[in-house]
Design an enzyme around this catalytic site. Structure first.
Site, PDB file in Angstrom:
ATOM      1  N   SER A   1       0.854  -1.191   0.000  1.00 22.95           N
ATOM      2  CA  SER A   1       0.000   0.000   0.000  1.00 22.95           C
ATOM      3  C   SER A   1       0.884   1.233   0.000  1.00 22.95           C
ATOM      4  O   SER A   1       1.751   1.380  -0.851  1.00 22.95           O
ATOM      5  CB  SER A   1      -0.941  -0.050   1.211  1.00 22.95           C
ATOM      6  OG  SER A   1      -1.796   1.065   1.244  1.00 22.95           O
TER       7      SER A   1
ATOM      8  N   ARG B   1      -5.216   3.971  -0.781  1.00 22.24           N
ATOM      9  CA  ARG B   1      -6.304   4.056   0.192  1.00 22.24           C
ATOM     10  C   ARG B   1      -7.573   3.371  -0.322  1.00 22.24           C
ATOM     11  O   ARG B   1      -8.448   3.006   0.456  1.00 22.24           O
ATOM     12  CB  ARG B   1      -6.581   5.531   0.499  1.00 22.24           C
ATOM     13  CG  ARG B   1      -7.579   5.743   1.599  1.00 22.24           C
ATOM     14  CD  ARG B   1      -7.517   7.133   2.176  1.00 22.24           C
ATOM     15  NE  ARG B   1      -7.411   8.162   1.156  1.00 22.24           N
ATOM     16  CZ  ARG B   1      -7.029   9.408   1.404  1.00 22.24           C
ATOM     17  NH1 ARG B   1      -6.696   9.774   2.614  1.00 22.24           N
ATOM     18  NH2 ARG B   1      -6.975  10.299   0.440  1.00 22.24           N
TER      19      ARG B   1
ATOM     20  N   VAL C   1      -6.670   4.799  10.772  1.00 23.26           N
ATOM     21  CA  VAL C   1      -5.463   4.940   9.946  1.00 23.26           C
ATOM     22  C   VAL C   1      -5.800   5.345   8.509  1.00 23.26           C
ATOM     23  O   VAL C   1      -6.941   5.244   8.069  1.00 23.26           O
ATOM     24  CB  VAL C   1      -4.633   3.635   9.952  1.00 23.26           C
ATOM     25  CG1 VAL C   1      -4.214   3.284  11.367  1.00 23.26           C
ATOM     26  CG2 VAL C   1      -5.414   2.472   9.347  1.00 23.26           C
ATOM     27  N   GLU C   2      -4.773   5.789   7.783  1.00 22.99           N
ATOM     28  CA  GLU C   2      -4.887   6.266   6.394  1.00 22.99           C
ATOM     29  C   GLU C   2      -5.939   7.367   6.242  1.00 22.99           C
ATOM     30  O   GLU C   2      -6.709   7.400   5.292  1.00 22.99           O
ATOM     31  CB  GLU C   2      -5.173   5.097   5.440  1.00 22.99           C
ATOM     32  CG  GLU C   2      -3.987   4.150   5.292  1.00 22.99           C
ATOM     33  CD  GLU C   2      -4.163   3.151   4.162  1.00 22.99           C
ATOM     34  OE1 GLU C   2      -5.129   3.279   3.392  1.00 22.99           O
ATOM     35  OE2 GLU C   2      -3.334   2.247   4.061  1.00 22.99           O
ATOM     36  N   GLY C   3      -5.977   8.246   7.224  1.00 20.82           N
ATOM     37  CA  GLY C   3      -6.943   9.349   7.219  1.00 20.82           C
ATOM     38  C   GLY C   3      -8.087   9.040   8.164  1.00 20.82           C
ATOM     39  O   GLY C   3      -8.964   8.247   7.827  1.00 20.82           O
TER      40      GLY C   3
END
Length: 758
Positions: free
Chosen positions: A162, A330, A452-454
């Site tokens: 990722s 994402r 996570v990831e925003g």
């Protein structure tokens, strides 16, 4: 007569650009130049990351349905399917999540070895570097399957593929860096981690205090131009076991070794973790998950300048690089994990609701449980539709950053709802942790995906609509570009040309919105058959309403809309549900418009349309200029609220999809790990489910005999021998019931421990 003359002069003036610019456009231009909020470099790079796809069509108010229909369905190659059926299936069979999370707090060494040997860390790496070079759909399918077995293992596999060094190297690395690192990453001889988040910089990456200073120093026996680094990072997945660290930091050049500029911006470098000055290896403990995650520090770490990803040419480009890679990454990892979890819970908690009995009935027969099962099935279908259609777009070459944010947010939230519903069905068996509990650890780890990831709150209130309004709207980005021009005369000309196209666009949507409101979009020209056409028409209506209301908000709030997060969040909900509903329609058709999937189609579309409507109506209560806002609502919804939540008549039939073995149930839960090992937590459920269904006709005989007074009432297990003695059932049928009752007993078993074990 004088009024008519004024109107005529005004109309002529609008048609004459010099007159129009001076009298009409210039005052608005000047006002917007003053009110437009300043945009930081990180904000600008985030806005410009990736591209647009169906999200831009929804922003037109008049979607081009052909663009959606022309997208090829997501497909696996023979090689990708073989990898999922072979190594991925084998990996899942090796995983014991209770042992991993409770006893080891890590993946077993043999699992680590299997992951490396079979190149699970090289899914996205091209073959000529030794990787698998699979498509994004295959990547998603692999993560989804592993996540249905162990979230810790899924995270371990998904992170290297990722947002991490491999993805950054492929996009921006020098040939020398690619040749050195990519074969090692694919083989697992290098374990990557990406270090972005720090104590002061979470969602606001621009606030990071991690610094690098350009200087000369001795390195490996010679004087070199490089960077002296100091940093503190935390929450870094795979950090404690990483051998190479992708590090984001702010770079400074006080001695002007590269040029006149001192603050060079966020930069990303690849650094071996055995470099002098690095402290690594401590672990965080994220909600009983066993994936490796922890902090790291660097004190006066010197690295050569060519360790920057892409070399000196990429100095200051780090944030742009990250945002570009995140625009696709994402959309894959966390959505795949979320769908895997939802399918897993649907299959197993649905089976549990059939196996578990109370009051001589399967608990799934009670209307309260039916409602929960129906919601789980419909939500899972909607989530998987979004995942598959988005992966198809990625494999077709799109990099839709707004859609990536939508499905990260919506699918992790969908996972939360499905797991919570599954936990409600499991009751006490879900609360008591142990090797027999297949949902407890999943329940604990929900916030990891949410965060996570925003983080989801910020993704919803700041990113989806905030970025979408600029990137996806046909005119906003061009208008902003015109306002930012240094040459104000040229800026006014450009702004004038775009503005009047925008006004025509607004008026066109106003007329279409009024017509759709009166006709309920019945005469809208859309694709679809008898099952789908009305949903397409309703999507067209809501797309027009959304675009018109968004334009009204932009007109009345201007730059202040950026700070109106409650409004932005509701607009994000509308856009999200329009996208999800579009995906459901596309997915239904991709799967051959199966008659047995119509229930799922209806629930998912009705749910999405209703949620979009309710969010849009909520916007009107928050907009300024109350009278025009109410007037606009009246234009768009003159006959009240046209969309209701999913119909109650769907509930019972949808619940049956999870309570019975059928091709529809298999299709809904396709891609998860399934086994019939009676020693395994989910294997016991699968065995009991099939045994109970096989014995169901015999059980019905006993219940009929009890109703007729031919057999004493009681718990099924206590009446089998009496029923056999009275020739109500045969010996073969009695054996079926005994087998089913034994399997049922095993399936509902709950773990207990000696105090010393805890």
């Amino acid at each position: 007569m004088s009024k008519l003359l004024y109107i005529l002069i005004g109309a002529i003036g609008i048609r004459l650009p010099p007159v129009r610019r001076k009298l009409l456009t210039a005052p608005l231009f000047n006002k917007m130049c003053k009110s437009m909020p300043k945009m930081s470099q990180t904000e600008r790079e985030a806005l410009e990351a990736g591209d647009t796809w169906w999200d831009a069509e929804l922003f037109t108010g008049k979607p081009d349905w052909q663009k959606l229909q022309d997208l090829p369905p997501a497909r696996l190659s023979d090689e990708e399917q073989a990898f999922i059926d072979g190594p991925t299936e084998a990996l899942c069979a090796m995983l014991d999540d209770w042992d991993i999370t409770h006893n080891r707090r890590d993946l077993p060494s043999e699992v680590w070895g299997f992951i490396k040997q079979n190149k699970f860390c090289g899914i996205i790496i091209p073959k000529h570097y030794g990787g698998l070079e699979f498509g994004e759909y295959a990547h998603s399918q692999i993560v989804m399957k592993i996540s249905s077995r162990s979230a810790s293992a899924a995270v371990t596999v998904m992170v290297p593929n990722s947002l991490g060094p491999a993805k950054l190297l492929l996009a921006y690395g020098s040939e020398q860096q690619k040749d050195h690192y990519l074969p090692r990453l694919a083989a697992g001889s290098e374990i990557p981690a990406f270090a972005l988040t720090g104590p002061q910089a979470g969602s606001d990456a621009g606030a990071m205090l991690d610094t690098g200073v350009l200087c000369y120093a001795e390195f490996e026996g010679k004087e070199q131009l490089g960077i002296r680094l100091n940093w503190e990072k935390r929450y870094i997945t795979l950090g404690p076991v990483a051998t190479v660290l992708g590090l984001a930091f702010k770079l400074f050049d006080p001695e002007h070794l590269l040029g006149e500029q001192e603050e060079l911006g966020i930069t990303v470098a690849l650094i071996p973790t055995d470099t002098a000055g690095i402290s690594i290896g401590k672990r965080h403990f994220p909600l009983n998950s066993a994936f490796q995650n922890g902090p790291n520090w660097g004190v006066d770490v010197f690295i050569p300048i060519d360790w920057i990803i892409g070399g000196a040419d990429q100095v200051g480009q780090g944030w742009k690089m990250l945002m570009q890679c995140l625009s696709t990454g994402r959309a894959i990892s966390l959505p795949a994990l979320s769908v895997g979890a939802a399918k897993f819970v649907c299959r197993n908690s649905g089976a549990y609701a059939r196996v578990r009995t109370q009051f001589n009935l399967p608990i799934g027969a009670f209307e309260g449980i039916e409602e929960v099962l129906a919601r789980m099935a419909g939500t899972t279908y909607l989530m998987d539709a979004a995942r598959q259609v988005t992966c198809a777009a990625l494999d077709d070459g799109y990099k839709p950053s707004v859609i990536s944010a939508i499905i990260k947010y919506q699918l992790t939230e969908g996972m939360r709802r499905v797991i919570n519903d599954g936990m409600d069905i499991q009751g006490g068996s879900g609360i008591c942790l142990g090797p027999s509990n297949y949902i407890g650890r999943l329940y604990q780890t929900i916030p990891v995906g949410i965060t996570v990831e925003g983080a989801n709150i910020l993704t919803r209130t700041m990113m989806i609509f905030g970025q979408g309004a600029v990137r996806c709207h046909p005119y906003i980005q061009s208008e902003m570009a015109a306002l930012a021009l240094e040459d104000k005369e040229q800026a006014l000309k450009d702004f004038d040309a775009i503005l009047w196209k925008h006004i025509g666009f607004f008026l066109g949507n106003m007329g279409r919105g009024l017509w759709f409101g009166v006709s309920n979009a019945h005469f809208s020209n859309t694709p679809g058959d008898k099952h789908t056409r009305r949903y397409y028409q309703q999507l067209a209506r809501l797309s027009t309403s959304f675009t018109l209301t968004a334009d009204f908000a932009l007109l009345t709030l201007g730059g202040d809309l950026k700070r109106k997060e409650r409004i932005s969040g509701r607009f994000a909900d509308v856009l999200s549900h329009l996208y999800l509903c579009s995906c459901v329609l596309k997915h239904f058709e991709n799967q051959g418009s199966q008659e047995t999937d119509i229930l799922l189609l209806n629930w998912a579309c009705q749910y999405s349309l209703h949620r979009a409507q309710q969010s849009l109506l909520a916007v009107f209560w928050l907009l300024p200029m109350r009278i025009p806002a109410i007037a606009l609502r009246t234009v768009l919804f003159p006959l009240g609220k046209p969309y209701a939540p999913p119909q109650d008549k769907l509930v019972g039939e949808l619940a049956k999809l999870l309570l019975n073995d059928s091709p529809t149930r298999d299709r809904l839960t396709a891609g998860v790990y399934i086994n019939d090992n009676p020693e395994d937590a989910t294997g016991r459920i699968e065995v009991a489910f099939k045994a109970v269904l096989m014995a169901a006709p015999v059980e019905a005989k006993i219940h009929a005999a009890q109703k007729q007074g031919n057999l004493d009432k009681g718990v099924l297990a206590s009446t089998i021998d009496s029923a056999l003695a009275k020739n109500i059932i045969s010996s073969a049928e009695a054996e079926l019931l005994h087998t089913a009752e034994q399997a049922r007993s095993e399936a509902i078993r709950v773990d207990d421990f000696d105090p010393g074990e805890l």
